[in-house]
Scaffold this motif. Sequence first.
Motif, PDB file in Angstrom:
ATOM      1  N   MET A 199       0.839  -1.192   0.000  1.00 57.70           N
ATOM      2  CA  MET A 199       0.000   0.000   0.000  1.00 57.70           C
ATOM      3  C   MET A 199       0.879   1.250   0.000  1.00 57.70           C
ATOM      4  N   THR A 200       0.583   2.224  -0.867  1.00 52.34           N
ATOM      5  CA  THR A 200       1.392   3.430  -0.969  1.00 52.34           C
ATOM      6  C   THR A 200       1.209   4.315   0.258  1.00 52.34           C
ATOM      7  N   LYS A 201       2.142   5.277   0.426  1.00 52.78           N
ATOM      8  CA  LYS A 201       2.052   6.202   1.557  1.00 52.78           C
ATOM      9  C   LYS A 201       0.771   7.014   1.507  1.00 52.78           C
ATOM     10  N   GLU A 202       0.370   7.415   0.300  1.00 54.32           N
ATOM     11  CA  GLU A 202      -0.854   8.202   0.159  1.00 54.32           C
ATOM     12  C   GLU A 202      -2.079   7.397   0.577  1.00 54.32           C
ATOM     13  N   LYS A 203      -2.136   6.128   0.184  1.00 56.90           N
ATOM     14  CA  LYS A 203      -3.259   5.281   0.588  1.00 56.90           C
ATOM     15  C   LYS A 203      -3.243   5.030   2.088  1.00 56.90           C
ATOM     16  N   ASN A 204      -2.038   4.856   2.648  1.00 56.66           N
ATOM     17  CA  ASN A 204      -1.918   4.692   4.096  1.00 56.66           C
ATOM     18  C   ASN A 204      -2.440   5.925   4.827  1.00 56.66           C
ATOM     19  N   ARG A 205      -2.067   7.087   4.304  1.00 58.51           N
ATOM     20  CA  ARG A 205      -2.502   8.339   4.933  1.00 58.51           C
ATOM     21  C   ARG A 205      -4.023   8.471   4.877  1.00 58.51           C
TER      22      ARG A 205
END
Length: 307
Positions: free
Chosen positions: A1-7
């Motif tokens: 999962m990308t950082k943006e999706k995590n955020r």
Amino acid sequence: MTKEKNRRLGTFLVLFAAICWGFSGTCSEFLFKTRDVSSEWLTAFRMLTAGGILLSICWIQFFRGKAAHPLTILKDSYDLKRLLIFAIFGLMSVQYTYLVAISLTNSGTATVLQYSAPIFILGWSCLTYKRWPYPFEAISIICVILGVFLLATHGHPSNLVLSMAGLVWGLSSAFALALYTILPRGILGRHGSLTVTGWGMFIGGLVFFLFTRPWGEAISWDGGMVFGLVGLVLIGTVMSFSLFLYGVNLIGPVRASILACVEPVSAALFSHFWMGTRFTPMDIVGFVIIIAAVLILTRPTPADRAK
């Protein structure tokens, strides 16, 4: 999962957990006003049930190899003492004072008053490190005092619109929340928040149950009662706590603490639309000022920046 999706996921989970906390406060208000339960019975039931469920989750994680043994914290005498102090003076006190404050006011007002807890934490920090508050911290203190003043008097010193008991219990819940935040710091890192909170809930609930002895209270077990307890225990305690912790891991404690300020707003909205609680413009101004004070305190201090 990308950082943006995590955020995005972390933001959603923290916001949803905060809304669940607000909902649970209104569930308490519903039970107080429609089912005539006492604060003592509800505190004991909530802590024992939620503590038992959280400990069950700890055992499941242990058997899956994802967590340490839940009994480890009880085998170390120093950690056990810290746990007992946290359970009684932290968790038990914050649960009881908050529920009493709701019973005397409403879930929105009680939650906002409890949100002044960072001011007590700030006082502890200043005494511990022997320093004066930084300018932005002093502004936050003034904001909290002004917000509480507006909630209590609507701007007229001679007109107390909140009962003195409701005001005292609301501020007591803020002080208890500060203790709840400060006391477990040493053991959280060694045993994890789920284990510490699970044991704290269960031990604190057991002590409170034995001390207040609410078992003789007549309880009407109907659909409304079950709905209120499910909202308070499962949604507002177990689920919200688990989602919030996961969200903190994704976005960090500072961003999470800011987003958690949705809780008093959601509590006030649930109380208004569900329970019919009326808030005056001056109440709303007081809410906004206190929440703003909490947001101000999320700013890093010069000492934090130097690290």
